[in-house]
Design a protein around this motif. Sequence first.
Motif: not given
Length: 337
Positions: A40-52
């Motif tokens: 029942g989760y509303e949304r699934y967001w993915l972050a933006e990261h680099h060089n890790a």
Amino acid sequence: MQIENTAYSILDLALVSEGHTYKETYNNVLKLAQHAEKFGYERYWLAEHHNAPNIGSNATSILIGYVAEGTKTLRVGSGGIMLPNHSPLVVAEQFGTLSSLYPDRIDLGLGRAPGTDRETALAIRSDFMSAAHSFPNELEKLEMYFSKDNANAKMRVPVAETNKVPFYILGSSTDSAHLAAKKGLPYAFASHFATTHLWEALKIYRKGFNPSNNLEKPYIIAGVNIIVADTDEEAQRLFTSLIRLIVGIFTGKRDYVQPPTAMTEDLREILKHPQVHQMLKYSFVGSKTTVKAQVKEFLEQSKVDELIAVTNIYDINDRIKSYELFAEIMKELNSAN
């Protein structure tokens, strides 16, 4: 005091656990999203990261498409796209395309931070600093490309003009609160790590909110760290992986997510360190009973409209279970209203 019904969502960095490949990590992202849809989760967001090396959410729009393709009803989006890293035109093309493929399911969360160090930010976009300072102007360009009023302009993104993609302003300081309020856009605050300015940012956003075609009244999403297990002791054990991740951030020795261990006195001392304690202030760790009380108190104090949970746990099955228990907590709190 009663609390309003509160939506609950997931923010994922696609963290790479020790001994896992990127492919396994991405498979686990999709597996978790499929379970989140059932929970029942509303949304699934993915972050933006680099060089890790321990973060797999680099090509955010590609991962969004992967998750959206493997789910049916879950909203999928960016938490966020770091706009100064990108041309607004390209972002409009990407998210216009995603929305065409997955109608009414794509969110576009936007931030101004680089999601990396200065050197990498400049490697991504040589004029990053200029773009970061002109974030409001870059946002206006993006809005223009998504507007049907742009149909007669020389510079167009037709695939964006035909799709309605909701924008969200992300922030970890008060600057973003002013912008989100002025634009009349929903506001997502990164209180899962940036705790210092939470209350002031919420005050600024609510007081200065300007109703718009996008939103009639303020809408706030708050990030929180959530680790739920059958017992407080087991949750504390799972928490040790996150503690070591935080130590890696402060020491500059970023490492893969480590397997959990017993909670030791040394780790408890680390939690008392002022910087670590402040960073993890809104971390709710324990059994269902323990976390439910903590979450209830936070909601009563903050009155946010939605919680977006960050659960950095080594094993995917433990992560799924934690998110399942958290969904149960939110359903119980909402049904009590």
